[in-house]
Write an enzyme that holds these catalytic residues in place. Structure first.
Site, PDB file in Angstrom:
ATOM      1  N   GLU A 192       0.829  -1.202   0.000  1.00  0.00           N
ATOM      2  CA  GLU A 192       0.000   0.000   0.000  1.00  0.00           C
ATOM      3  C   GLU A 192       0.870   1.260   0.000  1.00  0.00           C
ATOM      4  O   GLU A 192       0.850   2.076   0.923  1.00  0.00           O
ATOM      5  CB  GLU A 192      -0.968  -0.016   1.181  1.00  0.00           C
ATOM      6  CG  GLU A 192      -2.012  -1.128   1.068  1.00  0.00           C
ATOM      7  CD  GLU A 192      -3.055  -1.131   2.149  1.00  0.00           C
ATOM      8  OE1 GLU A 192      -4.176  -1.610   1.906  1.00  0.00           O
ATOM      9  OE2 GLU A 192      -2.756  -0.668   3.272  1.00  0.00           O
ATOM     10  N   GLU A 387      -5.381  -8.295  -1.211  1.00  0.00           N
ATOM     11  CA  GLU A 387      -6.052  -8.131   0.078  1.00  0.00           C
ATOM     12  C   GLU A 387      -7.521  -7.851  -0.164  1.00  0.00           C
ATOM     13  O   GLU A 387      -7.872  -6.958  -0.931  1.00  0.00           O
ATOM     14  CB  GLU A 387      -5.462  -6.970   0.897  1.00  0.00           C
ATOM     15  CG  GLU A 387      -4.122  -7.241   1.522  1.00  0.00           C
ATOM     16  CD  GLU A 387      -3.686  -6.123   2.467  1.00  0.00           C
ATOM     17  OE1 GLU A 387      -4.582  -5.503   3.107  1.00  0.00           O
ATOM     18  OE2 GLU A 387      -2.486  -5.876   2.555  1.00  0.00           O
TER      19      GLU A 387
END
Length: 490
Positions: A192, A387
Site C-alpha cells: 500500500e 487483500e
C-alpha cells in the site's frame, strides 16, 4: 451450458504480513521494527483511526522502555506464526492454496537496517517457510516491505526521508533475492505504497515531531520519492538475479462514488481517486503524473532528486499491479450534514445504499468489479487482488466450531463480481489472496478480536489463549471454491 469458472492457472490463496502474524519479535536475532512500538489503545473507540495510529517520539520511547509488554504491543506476538508456521502452512495446503502472500521482516534480516551483513538465523527462518510452502505446492508471493521499517531507520536517519534508506533497502533486496532466487518468483515492493500519506510512521518510519519547522507533507512526498527510486531499483535487482521473476506494486484501492450527480461532486470524486492513483501511476509509468507535479507546484512542495533518479524510475517500472480492496465510499464537494464512517486507513463519507461491517467498513462487492475495470483500463497490466476480506467478531462455540456464514456470504458476492470483471469486462487477473487467511493482529486497531481468517486463532486482544488453530466454517467453503476453481459458486 458449462458452468462458469475462473481461468486455468488462477492463483487462489491468502495473505498475511510478518508484523501482524509472526510474533517472535525478539527471537532469532531480529531487531526492533516500527511495528514493535505500535500500541493498542484499549480505551479508544475503534472508529477513531487517528488516535489509534498517530505516534510520537515519546510513544516510541515508552514502547522501547517496556520490551516485556506483549499486551499493549500486540504486534510483538502476532498470531505466533514464528512457532506455528509448519502447522499454519499445512492448513493452507489443506485448503488448497496455490499462492501465499507474506512479507519478510526487514529487521529479521538486517536487525538495524544499516547492518553490513545479514542475520543468518533470520534468513534460515524464511528458507524453512518457503520450503514448507513448496511441500504443499504453494507459490510464495513476497512483499519486501510491509509496514515495518527497522526502528533505527526511523530514530537515527529520519526514516525514508533520508536518501540513505535507498541503499539500505537495496542491500536488503539483493540479499533476499539472492538467497531465495530458487524459491520465490512473485514479489511486491512496498505494501500500500500510497499509505505513506495516511500513516507515515508505519510505512515510512516518519515521526512528525522529529521534523520541526518542516512542511510535513513535503517530508512525506520526499520519502515517497525515495521509495519510488528504491522500488525501481528493487525491480531491476529482482529481474537480474531471478530470471522470469515478476515484480508488482501494491496500492490501497480507494474507490469513490460521487455522492450526487452534481458536477462538483463528480469532480471531487475524480480528485480523490487521483490522490491514490498518483502512486501507482508513478510506479507503472515510471514518471510522476502531471497532476501530481501540479499539486507540488501549487502547494509549494519541493522534491529533491539526484541525477539519474528519473531515468531509474522510467527504466524499471513494475510488471503487474496488485491492490487491496475492502470497501468503497462517496465524495462530495460539501459534506455538511452528511454521515461519515470508518474505513481502510481513513474516514469515509457514508454511502446510504450499502451495509457496513462491525467496524464501519462499507460492504460493496460490485465496487470490486468497478475497481478492477478502472485499474485495468488505466494500466493494461495484469492485476492481482492481494487483500480483500471481512473483519468480524467471530465466536468460538462450545462445540469448538466457528459458524461464520456472514464471511462466506461476503466472499461469495466478491468472487462473483471478480469473475464478472474477468469474464465480461476482459480484465486480466493473476490471482486472489484473501486478507488475514488466518486471524492476525489488525493493522488499524491492533486487535485480535477483529478477525479475518478462515482459521481461528485462540487468542484475545490481550494475548490470552492457547493459540490453538481451529478451521472455521468458511475454511471448508473456500477449500471447495479452490478445488472447483470457482465453479461451485454457480
Amino acid at each position: 451450458m458449462a458452468k462458469r469458472r475462473f481461468p486455468e492457472g488462477f492463483l487462489w490463496g491468502g495473505a498475511t504480513a510478518a508484523n501482524q502474524v509472526e510474533g517472535g519479535w525478539d527471537e532469532g536475532g531480529k531487531g526492533w521494527s516500527v511495528s514493535d512500538c505500535a500500541k493498542a489503545h484499549f480505551d479508544v473507540n475503534v472508529l477513531d483511526y487517528y488516535a489509534h495510529n498517530h505516534i510520537t517520539t515519546a510513544d516510541v520511547e515508552e514502547a522501547m522502555a517496556h520490551p516485556e509488554d506483549l499486551v499493549h504491543y500486540p504486534k510483538r506476538r502476532g498470531s505466533d506464526f514464528y512457532h506455528h508456521y509448519k502447522e499454519d502452512i499445512r492448513l493452507f495446503g489443506q485448503m488448497g492454496f496455490r499462492v501465499y502472500r507474506m512479507s519478510i521482516a526487514w529487521s529479521r534480516i538486517f536487525p538495524n537496517g544499516d547492518d553490513e551483513t545479514p542475520n543468518e538465523e533470520g534468513l534460515a527462518f524464511y528458507d524453512a517457510v518457503f520450503d514448507e510452502c513448496r511441500k504443499y505446492g504453494i507459490e510464495p508471493l513476497v512483499t519486501m516491505s510491509h509496514y515495518e521499517p527497522p526502528l533505527r531507520l526511523a530514530l537515527t536517519y529520519g526514516g525514508w526521508y533520508s536518501r540513505e534508506a535507498i541503499g539500505m533497502f537495496t542491500r536488503f533486496v539483493e540479499t533476499i533475492c539472492t538467497r531465495y532466487k530458487d524459491k520465490v518468483k512473485y514479489w511486491l515492493t512496498f505494501n500500500e505504497v500510497d499509505s505513506m500519506i495516511r500513516h507515515p510512521y508505519t510505512t515510512g518510519g516518519l515521526i512528525e515531531d522529529r521534523f520541526p519547522g518542516k512542511n510535513f507533507e513535503e517530508v512525506i512526498f520526499q520519502a515517497m520519492h525515495h521509495q519510488f527510486v528504491a522500488s525501481a531499483l528493487a525491480t531491476k535487482i529482482c529481474h537480474q538475479i531471478i530470471p522470469g521473476s515478476l515484480v508488482g506494486c501494491m496500492l490501497t484501492k480507494q474507490t469513490y462514488y460521487p455522492f450526487t450527480c452534481k458536477p462538483e461532486d463528480v469532480l471531487k470524486a475524480q480528485q480523490m481517486m487521483r490522490s491514490t492513483y498518483c502512486y501507482s501511476d508513478t510506479q507503472v509509468f515510471g514518471e510522476y503524473p502531471a497532476y501530481l507535479l501540479s499539486h507540488f507546484k501549487n502547494n509549494g512542495i519541493h522534491i529533491v532528486k539526484e541525477t539519474g533518479d528519473d531515468e531509474i524510475m522510467k527504466a524499471y517500472p513494475v510488471d503487474f499491479v496488485s491492490f487491496s480492496y475492502y470497501m468503497s465510499s462517496c465524495a462530495a464537494h460539501s459534506t455538511e450534514g452528511l454521515d461519515f464512517t470508518e474505513g481502510n486507513n481513513m474516514t469515509a463519507l457514508k454511502n446510504p445504499y450499502l451495509l457496513s461491517s462491525d467496524w464501519g467498513w462499507q460492504i460493496d462487492p460490485m465496487g470490486l468489479r468497478i475497481s478492477m475495470v478502472d485499474l485495468y483500463d488505466r494500466y493494461r497490466k495484469p492485476l492481482f487482488i492481494v487483500e480483500n476480506g471481512l473483519g468480524a467478531k467471530d465466536v468460538l462455540q462450545e462445540d469448538g466450531t466457528v459458524d461464520d456464514q456472514y464471511r462466506i456470504d461476503y466472499f461469495d458476492a466478491h468472487f462473483r463480481a471478480m469473475l464478472d470483471a474477468i469474464e465480461y469486462d476482459g480484465v486480466a487477473c493473476l490471482g486472489y489472496t484473501s486478507w488475514g487467511c488466518i486471524d492476525v493482529v489488525s493493522e488499524s486497531t491492533k486487535q485480535m478480536s477483529k478477525r479475518y481468517g478462515f482459521i481461528y486463532v485462540d487468542c484475545d486482544d490481550y494475548g490470552k489463549g492457547t493459540y490453538k488453530r481451529i478451521p472455521k466454517k468458511s475454511f471448508y467453503w473456500y477449500q471447495k471454491v479452490i478445488e472447483t476453481n470457482g465453479e461451485c459458486l454457480f
